[in-house]
Design an enzyme around this catalytic site. Structure first.
Site, PDB file in Angstrom:
ATOM      1  N   THR A 205       0.812  -1.430   0.054  1.00  0.00           N
ATOM      2  CA  THR A 205       0.033  -0.021  -0.051  1.00  0.00           C
ATOM      3  C   THR A 205       0.623   1.228  -0.118  1.00  0.00           C
ATOM      4  OG1 THR A 205      -1.528  -1.114   1.325  1.00  0.00           O
ATOM      5  CG2 THR A 205      -1.403   1.452   1.626  1.00  0.00           C
TER       6      THR A 205
ATOM      7  N   ASP B 265      -6.780  -3.492   6.123  1.00  0.00           N
ATOM      8  CA  ASP B 265      -6.741  -2.183   7.016  1.00  0.00           C
ATOM      9  C   ASP B 265      -7.038  -0.948   6.321  1.00  0.00           C
ATOM     10  OD1 ASP B 265      -4.362  -2.844   5.969  1.00  0.00           O
ATOM     11  OD2 ASP B 265      -3.291  -1.276   7.118  1.00  0.00           O
TER      12      ASP B 265
ATOM     13  N   GLY C 138       1.266  -3.424   4.868  1.00  0.00           N
ATOM     14  CA  GLY C 138       1.591  -4.673   5.506  1.00  0.00           C
ATOM     15  C   GLY C 138       0.432  -5.607   5.596  1.00  0.00           C
TER      16      GLY C 138
HETATM   17  N1  ASP Z   1      -2.551  -3.031   4.137  1.00  0.00           N
HETATM   18  C1  ASP Z   1      -3.066  -3.502   2.835  1.00  0.00           C
HETATM   19  C2  ASP Z   1      -3.930  -4.672   3.031  1.00  0.00           C
HETATM   20  O1  ASP Z   1      -3.833  -5.560   3.913  1.00  0.00           O
HETATM   21  C3  ASP Z   1      -1.806  -4.241   1.832  1.00  0.00           C
HETATM   22  C4  ASP Z   1      -0.428  -3.335   1.840  1.00  0.00           C
HETATM   23  O2  ASP Z   1       0.006  -2.806   2.777  1.00  0.00           O
HETATM   24  O3  ASP Z   1      -0.083  -3.202   0.700  1.00  0.00           O
HETATM   25  O4  ASP Z   1      -4.847  -4.528   2.155  1.00  0.00           O
END
Ligand code: ASP
Length: 331
Positions: free
Chosen positions: A191, A222, A243
């Site tokens: 993200t 999240d 994450g």
């Molecule tokens: N936090 C994001 C999710 O779980 C993914 C990411 O950080 O890339 O959707």
């Protein structure tokens, strides 16, 4: 083990936490000349794609925009990047082949907006901002979010991109052959989360993602959840997460970072304690990468990750660099 998107930029990586000269709101309040305008401003964004995002956001600040304009513009930059496989138009699909996007945004007055599971819209971050500014709600998801975006004439896109579709088709074939659980690891989520403080000391944040590659249809991580992927409280500061969303939600990650800063912790220390709490709540940390970055009202910034390999981009009037964060453990 290094991230797919990890870019090493020479000697830049060593600073664990960057503390700017103390930002004085009063001193900067009436500055108008462009070169001086952003003297107290700062942007930080997750991962190396945060650098072009910061640059895009910075232009807004230079043009006299607010921290809210800056984080939105930065997020839009990444959402338009066709090479990015975890945000916006280039994002990876769910296991049925649908690219569903999540985003949220929050400003210094605790206004916030969010979209989840939004398909076919180029800039979920702007839809989130529109919801925040024009409805009594915070969050719209799925068909309702799409309907809202179309009604307000947000740009549409066709996803997945052909090359992404090809990858998904290959994955699907492999899954069928191997009869195995969808593979989720640090390689398929990164993200972008952005935080900005403008010359008036106003803090805003944004977060946008296509989420966990090959997720179950309807899954939200999240990133669209205020308090998990993003939280801002102008009394204290702001934080964003990246994450594995499921683990970040479990500890209300970004909110936890902000509350620790409220207790007097520095941004880096607050991110570290939040990572440690996340680790305590999970029996199996294999491959479970998570990271937080934060900024406080003095303009101090910092970050911390579970594993090595996480970095964030910092932009000020005279700095534009990537910073490797300290971490709890090595891959
Ligand atoms: N936090 C994001 C999710 O779980 C993914 C990411 O950080 O890339 O959707």
């Amino acid at each position: 083990m290094e991230r797919r998107s990890f870019v090493k930029l020479g000697a830049v990586g060593l600073a664990a936490s960057v503390v700017s000269p103390v930002f004085s709101r009063e001193e900067n309040f009436l500055e108008t000349e462009t070169s001086e305008y952003n003297r107290g401003a700062k942007m930080i964004s997750t991962w190396s794609h945060g650098q072009p995002a910061n640059q895009a956001g910075w232009k807004k600040l230079e043009a006299g925009g607010s921290s809210l304009d800056a984080v939105e513009e930065g997020a839009r930059q990444t959402e338009s990047d066709v090479t990015n496989r975890s945000v916006g138009i280039g994002g990876m699909p769910d296991r049925e082949g649908h690219v569903t996007l999540d985003a949220c945004i929050m400003d210094w007055e605790s206004n916030c907006g969010s979209v989840g599971c939004l398909e076919g819209i180029a800039h979920p971050i702007s839809v989130a901002k529109h919801i925040m500014q024009n409805t009594p709600h915070v969050m719209l998801v799925g068909a309702g979010a799409k309907q809202y975006a179309l009604k307000h004439k947000f740009e549409t896109i066709k996803t997945p991109l052909p090359e992404v579709k090809k990858e998904w088709e290959k994955w699907k074939k492999e899954q069928a052959e191997m009869v195995k659980k969808p593979e989720i690891n640090h390689e398929n989520h990164d993200t972008i989360g952005l935080l900005a403080i403008d010359n008036l000391g106003r803090i805003s944040g944004a977060c946008t993602t296509s989420g966990w590659a090959y997720k179950l249809p309807g899954r939200l991580g999240d990133s669209p959840i205020i308090g998990s992927g993003l939280f801002v409280d102008q009394e204290v500061g702001g934080a964003v997460a990246t994450g594995l969303g499921e683990s970040i939600i479990r500890i209300a990650g970004a909110h936890t970072v902000v509350e620790l800063m409220r207790q007097g912790k520095s941004p880096e220390q607050a991110c570290k304690e939040t990572v440690q709490r996340l680790i305590r709540k999970h029996k199996d940390m294999t491959g479970l990468q998570c990271a937080f970055i934060a900024i406080n009202t003095k303009g101090e910034v910092g970050g911390f990750s579970v594993y090595n390999g996480f970095n964030y981009a910092l932009k000020t009037n005279d700095r534009d660099e990537l910073i490797d964060t300290p971490f709890d453990r090595k891959w």
